[in-house]
Scaffold this motif. Structure first.
Motif: not given
Length: 379
Positions: A40-44, A33-34, A46-49
């Motif tokens: 890095e992907l978290h802001p994009r 797991y990275d 769908i749940n975050t948005i």
């Protein structure tokens, strides 16, 4: 028919994570797991948005609630200007005020704030502050270019007499005054139903004493609730509003006029004119009302001839009494042609001079003859 439940023994030897193959697969996922890639992907994601949108809606709701609370805490007079389309008040407080855009505010300069100077709108972006000159204020906000800061732009006389600085009982006045108007309409309706066969002129002659009493009672109530301010009204064109407002603002701050002045931030008139109000502290103080008028004449802001300009008590403004109303009340209290008969006005050929009707009415309202010092309404 009996039934039994099989008892399951969860001993210390039970496998919480599954069998050996499952555990090995989970361990492999953990090792590979990275964490950095995830964030890095978290802001994009769908749940975050979606969550950000929910949080933003909460923030906007809190902002709106704060703005409405701030509006309710504004001075009664300014709050009424916002709610002037809803004068039918039934409680001691105004109905909830909703504003599309917040009134801008800025920090008050402690060095400029002096206890003995009148500064009722300190910190309000729509008003001239003690820390700035009139020129700086007008450069900052101008009529026709400042609709987003509120309906009015204000200047006040910093040396306004202390008796005019008290907060008026506007809400109580509106509540009681509205009841007076309703009572009059009920009496008028009853009288007209009883006199159905009579011609309208006869009915109106019977209503006239009631109208005079109503007007006197409203002014008496206004004095009782300290709603005593009134204003001379100017209507400069869009071309002249800035120069006229500049002169009025400078004279107000210099103490040459009344307690304060305001100009409409934008025009709603079909002819594009703006409203400028020059306030005095007591509508029944005819000497002071005339003094301010003379100053406006000396400033060449009252054109000679024509209809002149008019003075209206705030009491009638708060009750939304316009020039044509169902109560038969005259909206204005004074006119420049009546208070300054020597001011040039059109000649009336073929007519004998008569005592102005406005002066005859004032004799009944204030218990005095025209030209003498004013008394209290109904005195």
């Amino acid at each position: 028919m009996s039934s039994s439940v099989e008892e399951v023994d969860f001993s210390d030897d039970s496998s919480f994570y599954g069998n050996e193959d499952t555990k090995r697969e989970l361990e492999r996922q953990v090792e590979s797991y990275d964490v950095n890639s995830y964030w890095e992907l978290h802001p994009r994601m769908i749940n975050t948005i979606a969550q950000k949108g929910i949080e933003q809606e909460k923030i906007e709701a809190l902002k709106k609630k704060h703005i409405e609370k701030e509006a309710l805490e504004m001075k009664s007079e300014e709050r009424h200007e916002i709610k002037k389309e809803h004068p039918d008040v039934k409680t001691e407080e105004y109905p909830e005020v909703k504003i599309e855009k917040p009134h801008k505010r800025f920090k008050i300069d402690p060095a400029a704030a002096q206890d003995d100077l009148f500064d009722p709108l300190a910190g309000q972006f729509c008003a001239r502050q003690l820390s700035e000159t009139v020129a700086e204020f007008i450069k900052r906000v101008q009529p026709g270019e400042s609709a987003n800061v509120g309906p009015w732009l204000w200047v006040h006389n910093p040396h306004c007499p202390k008796e005019y600085r008290r907060s008026p009982g506007t809400a109580a006045f509106i509540q009681k005054g509205t009841r007076m108007l309703r009572d009059y309409l009920e009496v008028r309706s009853l009288l007209m139903s009883e006199q159905g066969a009579q011609i309208e002129a006869q009915v109106m002659s019977q209503l006239r004493p009631l109208q005079n009493t109503l007007r006197q009672d409203i002014y008496n109530l206004a004095k009782q609730e300290r709603v005593t301010h009134g204003k001379w009204m100017l209507f400069p064109s869009a071309r002249d509003v800035l120069s006229t407002w500049t002169r009025v603002a400078e004279a107000t701050v210099a103490g040459k006029l009344g307690t304060g002045s305001k100009v409409a931030a934008s025009t709603t008139s079909s002819d594009g004119s703006y409203l400028i109000c020059i306030y005095t502290g007591d509508f029944s103080d005819e000497d002071d009302v005339r003094r301010v008028l003379k100053e406006l004449v000396d400033m060449s802001l009252v054109p000679p001839g024509g209809r002149g300009i008019y003075y209206k008590a705030d009491a009638l403004t708060h009750l939304n009494i316009q020039s044509k109303n169902e109560y038969g009340l005259k909206a204005s209290m004074y006119s420049s042609n009546e208070l300054l008969p020597s001011h040039p006005k059109p000649k009336q050929s073929g007519k004998e001079p008569t005592t102005p009707k406005r002066q005859r009415q004032l004799t009944g309202y204030f218990g005095k003859s025209p030209g003498k010092s004013p008394g209290k309404p109904g005195a």
